[in-house]
Motif scaffolding. Sequence first.
Motif, short mmCIF file in Angstrom:
data_model
loop_
_atom_site.label_atom_id
_atom_site.label_comp_id
_atom_site.label_asym_id
_atom_site.label_seq_id
_atom_site.Cartn_x
_atom_site.Cartn_y
_atom_site.Cartn_z
N LEU B 48 -97.85 39.39 -81.70
CA LEU B 48 -97.80 40.68 -82.37
C LEU B 48 -99.11 41.43 -82.20
CD1 LEU B 48 -96.41 42.70 -84.18
CD2 LEU B 48 -97.25 41.44 -86.15
N TYR B 49 -100.19 40.65 -82.31
CA TYR B 49 -101.51 41.27 -82.18
C TYR B 49 -101.66 41.93 -80.82
CZ TYR B 49 -106.47 41.36 -81.06
OH TYR B 49 -107.72 41.71 -80.62
N ARG B 51 -99.38 42.90 -78.78
CA ARG B 51 -98.47 44.02 -78.62
C ARG B 51 -99.00 45.25 -79.35
NH1 ARG B 51 -93.11 42.47 -80.82
NH2 ARG B 51 -93.17 40.73 -79.39
N ASP B 52 -99.43 45.00 -80.57
CA ASP B 52 -99.85 46.11 -81.42
C ASP B 52 -101.15 46.71 -80.92
OD1 ASP B 52 -101.24 46.72 -84.49
OD2 ASP B 52 -99.30 47.55 -83.93
N ARG B 55 -101.55 49.19 -77.85
CA ARG B 55 -101.44 50.62 -78.11
C ARG B 55 -102.81 51.21 -78.42
NH1 ARG B 55 -100.41 52.57 -83.03
NH2 ARG B 55 -99.95 50.43 -83.65
#
Lengths: 724, 135
Positions: B48-49, B51-52, B55
């Motif tokens: 998640l890290y 992926r987030d 951005r």
Amino acid sequence: MPAKREITFETELFGSKTFLIYVEPVFSKAGETIGINYMGIDISDQVRKRERMIKIREEIAVQKAKETELNRTIHITEETMRAKQMLATMSHEIRSPLSGVVSMAEILGTTKLDREQRQLLDVMISSGDLVLKLINDILDLSKVESGVMKLEATKFRPREVVQHVLQTAAASLRKILTLEGNVADDVPIEVIGDVLRIRQILTNLISNAIKFTHEGKVGVKLFVVPEPPFAKEGSQNGSAVSTANQSTTNVPKEETCTSSQTSSDQRGFHGKKHEGSCQDRSQSERGTPVTNGTIDVTEEQAELPETTVWIRCDVHDTGIGIPENALPTLFKKYMQVSADHARKYGGTGLGLAICKQLVELMGGRLTVSSQVHCGSTFTFILPYKVSLSCDHSDDPDDDLSDMDDHGATDDDATAGFFQFQPRTLGSLFSSNGSSRTQNLLAHNIGYVNSHKINGFSENCYSFPTSNGQTKEMDLVEDACSVAEALEISPKPESSFSHSPDHDNESAICRDEHHHNVVNAENKVSTRDVSSCSETSREVDVKVKITEPQLPAERQGRSDSGFQSTLNSSREASNSISKPKILLVEDNKINVMVTRSMMKQLGHTIDVVNNGVEAVRAIQYHSYDLVLMDVCMPVMDGLQTTRLIRSFEETGNWDEAAKAGIEKPSPSSDSLQPDCTPPKRIPIIAMTANALSESADECSANGMDSFISKPVTFQKLKECLEQYL
Amino acid sequence: MERNPIRRQLAIMRQSLFDQGHVDEQFVQLEELQDDANPNFVEEVVTLYYRDSARIILNIEQALERKPFDFRKLDAYMHQFKGSSSSIGAKKVKAESTLFRECCKSGNGEGCMRSFQQLKKEYATLRKKLGAYFQ
């Protein structure tokens, strides 16, 4: 001095005559002007000839220009034809290997893959599908245009087609929309037509509607209409009476009973709400008023082995609408409403062109009416043949006795109303991890049998965790208000799980209900009665059937403490007895970690992503502890805390209203179990700075303490021990 | 029996992550949150890290292409990024983020660029190492 001129005289006797007049002065030997010579020549004929010559030359020039144009056009057309042919051939050639690629990718998907591989594969498959679809569209279009398309004529059931198309659309729906299908009762059970094409048209219109609609509903309405004026077939005498000949179902009820047309009889008896509504339908249809009263049932048709029925289909949506200036070019190939639209919504612009071609090929018409920001309705009317000697083996006379059988067996065939409510599944989350608009993936399928009106048994709604948004609140409340009607919950506390999602069926579901109901009880008291009755009316007619295989899946997934959008079902049930903790944090990773830590400490938490949502959450529920991140978008932790403290001191939300947060509806104030003075909630700041000045600022704004980030298990534990 | 060499290798990898300073105690916190109910918690958080934060990295890159630098915005982005990085215990990345923020605060554009390059390197290195570790 001498002058030569043409002068035209109008004579009474001879018409228009033109003379060449030549006048010259005559001089004496001495140079004096002593007279003039005046000569006139009749040149009328020459003039006429001359004019005709001019005209002829003009005409020749025009002709020549036309010829050149024509030749050029022929040339272009030939080129175009050739290009199209080539495109079709190429597309065909492209299609085979491409579908090979996609098939292989799908097969690959059944083998063991790790997460990254699977993600890559998914992208592959969806891209491949898109391209395939595009190619198929191109091929279809060229087939239709070149006149090669052959139409099938097979028997099919319109209701099943509508339901199936809607079901498919609902299954892949990623927005919160209601899909509705409505088939009038006088639409025959079976008709003859090209089901594949019709399904294609319907799918295309519906997917367009879904694409351009972000909230509200998309609906399909099917009903019979009298033969439209554009139809050229049939015994058209231009008189209103005869226009009704073809549409057998517009016959008023008296005729239905007595007519010798077995088809309309069948329809009349097979529809569940039969004669009364048949009348209603024919009244409400777009037919000419004459047809209702003065129909001579055509004996001719009784002889015919097949009759033609015109069915109109409206696909309407509450979407962004189409501006008027775009309407004329809508059905043209490759045209989209605007370049912006094309960019924003994607698509190739072929869909509508294909639909129009197909509809017209089948002898119908496709029209559209729309209003910007309100929605659009695409309408197509098609003729279908109805075979009188079809599977319904009953004669009109036996109908009464057979009705019961039919009622039992043909439920699906005669079900005329379908609705697919949006349903969010927390267990399936979007790949880009947006926690706000977490959306849905599966839908509940509701069937209505118009003669089977049960109160619904379980109305399980679940919502995305856009906490504090009034829309979701409304949804919950409406659901609650209806749930309330069925279940009475004795639970005293009000608790609201921000993302109640349904992982388990029975127990948790019931707990959910209780939660929601409790909320409802507290809120519905002042809620508009109208909205209550609205939803109950709507819902009464629904019988919800949840898909059986889903619960197991969701159960499994609920165990993983994932993103903020996924709340395990335990939260729903636990939050009644456990302390209510609110986490206000915008960073997804922090949320995930914090939530997991809290879970290990045995607590479940509600999560909001900014200060505004936090205020709203506190407006509607009471919390025992708030963990407040300091740096957040929209409204930071310090201001939020100030607003909350102001509420606690003054008992009202005026300060919040000044900041732009609307006050809660009056009934929610009674949520506080301690009634009048609001309890002071411990608010703990979660700060990344952790310097002394930051700590001072926190306490200056009303916070009780702070935790420095990164948050550790120990810090949380101590904090909870101190403040809970 | 066969698992022991794998386990040992895993332990070695893990130790090196700590020894080389790629991760810090916060990572241990994450590991402690992993249990039978959440067997892949650490991996999930890390995924998640990445992926987030991808951005945010993109945002920073775009912001660094616009001259003059909007230090305020850059600092805001980096604040977010740093928060996430520290939550998963990405030690070197976090340190670099702090440096970047220092440069922002002092208006040091050159420093920002350099720091960002370094940060991206550390970020990628960590990702590779963690990726190998999770496999």
